[in-house]
Design a protein around this motif. Structure first.
Motif, PDB file in Angstrom:
ATOM      1  N   PRO A  46       0.799  -1.225   0.000  1.00 55.33           N
ATOM      2  CA  PRO A  46       0.000   0.000   0.000  1.00 55.33           C
ATOM      3  C   PRO A  46       0.839   1.287   0.000  1.00 55.33           C
ATOM      4  CG  PRO A  46      -0.664  -1.479   1.792  1.00 55.33           C
ATOM      5  CD  PRO A  46       0.592  -2.032   1.215  1.00 55.33           C
ATOM      6  N   SER A  47       0.199   2.399  -0.336  1.00 50.27           N
ATOM      7  CA  SER A  47       0.868   3.709  -0.319  1.00 50.27           C
ATOM      8  C   SER A  47      -0.155   4.815  -0.461  1.00 50.27           C
ATOM      9  CB  SER A  47       1.848   3.807  -1.486  1.00 50.27           C
ATOM     10  OG  SER A  47       2.299   5.136  -1.643  1.00 50.27           O
ATOM     11  N   LEU A  48       0.102   5.944   0.165  1.00 48.86           N
ATOM     12  CA  LEU A  48      -0.660   7.166  -0.093  1.00 48.86           C
ATOM     13  C   LEU A  48       0.269   8.200  -0.710  1.00 48.86           C
ATOM     14  CD1 LEU A  48      -3.133   9.014   2.318  1.00 48.86           C
ATOM     15  CD2 LEU A  48      -1.488  10.235   0.935  1.00 48.86           C
ATOM     16  N   ARG A  49       1.289   8.627   0.097  1.00 50.78           N
ATOM     17  CA  ARG A  49       2.182   9.708  -0.318  1.00 50.78           C
ATOM     18  C   ARG A  49       3.014   9.362  -1.554  1.00 50.78           C
ATOM     19  NH1 ARG A  49       0.682  10.241   4.569  1.00 50.78           N
ATOM     20  NH2 ARG A  49       0.805   7.987   4.469  1.00 50.78           N
ATOM     21  N   THR A  50       3.622   8.187  -1.534  1.00 46.12           N
ATOM     22  CA  THR A  50       4.559   7.846  -2.606  1.00 46.12           C
ATOM     23  C   THR A  50       3.827   7.776  -3.937  1.00 46.12           C
ATOM     24  OG1 THR A  50       5.832   6.632  -0.991  1.00 46.12           O
ATOM     25  CG2 THR A  50       6.285   6.154  -3.308  1.00 46.12           C
ATOM     26  N   ARG A 110       7.592  -0.378  -5.564  1.00 43.16           N
ATOM     27  CA  ARG A 110       7.536  -0.500  -4.098  1.00 43.16           C
ATOM     28  C   ARG A 110       7.498  -1.968  -3.725  1.00 43.16           C
ATOM     29  NH1 ARG A 110       4.413   2.713   0.636  1.00 43.16           N
ATOM     30  NH2 ARG A 110       6.231   4.016   0.208  1.00 43.16           N
ATOM     31  N   HIS A 147      14.363   3.682   1.616  1.00 42.12           N
ATOM     32  CA  HIS A 147      13.283   4.510   1.063  1.00 42.12           C
ATOM     33  C   HIS A 147      13.902   5.838   0.612  1.00 42.12           C
ATOM     34  CE1 HIS A 147       9.444   6.051   0.165  1.00 42.12           C
ATOM     35  NE2 HIS A 147       8.845   5.984   1.336  1.00 42.12           N
ATOM     36  N   GLN A 150      11.904   9.194   0.161  1.00 45.02           N
ATOM     37  CA  GLN A 150      11.547   9.767   1.453  1.00 45.02           C
ATOM     38  C   GLN A 150      12.746  10.512   2.039  1.00 45.02           C
ATOM     39  OE1 GLN A 150       8.462   9.633   3.182  1.00 45.02           O
ATOM     40  NE2 GLN A 150       9.520  11.207   4.351  1.00 45.02           N
ATOM     41  N   CYS A 273       7.851  10.325   8.559  1.00 42.14           N
ATOM     42  CA  CYS A 273       7.583  10.072   7.137  1.00 42.14           C
ATOM     43  C   CYS A 273       6.097   9.899   6.849  1.00 42.14           C
ATOM     44  CB  CYS A 273       8.357   8.845   6.679  1.00 42.14           C
ATOM     45  SG  CYS A 273       7.843   7.302   7.469  1.00 42.14           S
ATOM     46  N   LEU A 274       5.304   9.541   7.895  1.00 42.00           N
ATOM     47  CA  LEU A 274       3.874   9.211   7.768  1.00 42.00           C
ATOM     48  C   LEU A 274       3.704   7.924   6.946  1.00 42.00           C
ATOM     49  CD1 LEU A 274       2.296  12.758   7.121  1.00 42.00           C
ATOM     50  CD2 LEU A 274       2.862  11.679   9.321  1.00 42.00           C
ATOM     51  N   PRO A 275       2.716   7.102   7.200  1.00 42.54           N
ATOM     52  CA  PRO A 275       1.621   7.305   8.144  1.00 42.54           C
ATOM     53  C   PRO A 275       2.081   7.153   9.595  1.00 42.54           C
ATOM     54  CG  PRO A 275       1.487   5.089   7.215  1.00 42.54           C
ATOM     55  CD  PRO A 275       2.607   5.796   6.493  1.00 42.54           C
ATOM     56  N   ARG A 301       7.772  15.606  -0.887  1.00 42.12           N
ATOM     57  CA  ARG A 301       7.938  14.356  -1.640  1.00 42.12           C
ATOM     58  C   ARG A 301       7.794  14.613  -3.149  1.00 42.12           C
ATOM     59  NH1 ARG A 301       7.234   9.344   0.699  1.00 42.12           N
ATOM     60  NH2 ARG A 301       7.711   8.726  -1.445  1.00 42.12           N
TER      61      ARG A 301
END
Ligand code: AN0
Ligand code: CP
Length: 317
Positions: A46-50, A110, A147, A150, A273-275, A301
């Protein structure tokens, strides 16, 4: 740049940070560079930001972007060589990577560690096989051990927020978590900070030592209070044990960052870095308070990815 998988792909870290800051001022200056080029973003996790920031970066450069969530939408990939595929895997990474390379000019990947075998994870087998079989430049979107997009965004953020003329003190501190998390973010942050012009300290409970090649040049302590003294930046992150591989060794009581701890610092900026798990890794008061720069960090990012994709497109160091 041929591929982007670690700080070792970057001959001049400070110059890349400056290029990213230039792009931040003028994001559409190279709109024709990526014309008729396609970036493929392949997510095995999973990913949101990347996912969103790398897509945005490529769009700013005029590229087309295709995203594939392999974990949900793709065939189950076989990664081992020489096996008879009579089980659950449907397609071998040799064909899958080679086919994706036919459709894309750059491939982002990823691939998280499984946290079962240290040898397997640290061999970076999946990332290396993509580099071997795709036939196009590979951009790491977080691999088993690193990463780098990041970490570049983190260094951009530190460069923007550091007091002028000063070599800032940056502290990476371990935080509690309920799950076993990879060492990729702290490994990568450590090797970037060791390559940057900062005074770098790592604090963690005993047993959470990172692999030493990532931390050469850092000061390492089990005493969080001592580490936080006069810090200009505090970077919070949980990771599972490297030595007792993939294990959670302690609940980490007392390691959550709070305002009380922040009082020991030089009014430090707080990064993650979040989450992030609120109330577990970082207190609500810090995340909602004036010292947190986690949102600006996530914003950067885009420019980290844009600087890197620009260099991959130019095939320039
Ligand atoms: C992942 C990690 O720690 O590597 C991704 C961070 C960017 N975090 C979680 O799985 C919570
Ligand atoms: N920091 C980061 O990489 O976030 P995502 O996992 O949401 O991409």
């Amino acid at each position: 740049m041929k591929n982007y998988t670690s700080v070792h792909d970057v001959p001049d870290v400070a110059a890349l940070v400056q290029e990213a800051l230039e792009l931040k001022k003028n994001p559409y200056a190279h709109k024709s560079l990526g014309e008729n080029k396609t970036l493929g973003l392949i997510f095995l996790n999973p990913s949101l930001r990347t996912r969103l920031s790398t897509q945005k970066a490529a769009l700013n450069l005029g590229m087309n972007v295709m995203v594939m969530n392999m974990d949900k939408e793709g065939w189950a990939l076989e990664t081992q060589d020489g096996v008879v595929m009579n089980g659950t895997t449907v397609e071998h990474i040799r064909e899958a990577a080679a086919v994706m390379g036919q459709y894309c000019d750059i491939l982002g990947l990823r691939s998280f560690p499984k946290l079962q075998s240290r040898e397997e994870d640290y061999s970076e087998d999946i990332l290396n096989k993509f580099m071997k079989y795709a036939g196009v430049p590979i951009l790491s979107l977080e691999s088993a051990t690193r990463h780098p997009l990041q970490s570049l965004a983190d260094l951009i953020t530190i460069t923007e927020h550091k007091p002028t003329g000063l070599r800032p003190k940056v502290v990476l501190t371990w935080a509690p978590h309920v799950k076993a998390l990879p060492q990729a973010v702290p490994n990568s942050f450590a090797e970037w900070m060791c390559a940057a012009d900062v005074d770098f300290v790592i604090a963690h409970p005993e047993g959470y030592e990172l692999e030493s090649s990532f931390t050469d040049g850092a000061t390492i302590t089990y005493d969080q209070d001592e580490a936080l003294q006069n810090a200009d930046f505090v970077y919070i992150k949980n990771w599972s044990s490297f030595h007792d591989y993939g294990k959670v060794l302690t609940e980490g009581e007392g390691w959550m960052m709070t305002n009380e701890k922040l009082a020991k610092t030089n009014n430090a900026k707080v990064m993650h870095c979040l989450p992030v798990r609120r109330g577990l890794e970082l207190s609500h008061e810090i995340l909602d308070g004036p010292n947190s720069i986690v949102i600006q960090e996530a914003g950067n990012r885009v420019y980290a990815a844009q600087a890197v994709i620009k260099r991959l497109l130019e095939n320039k160091a």
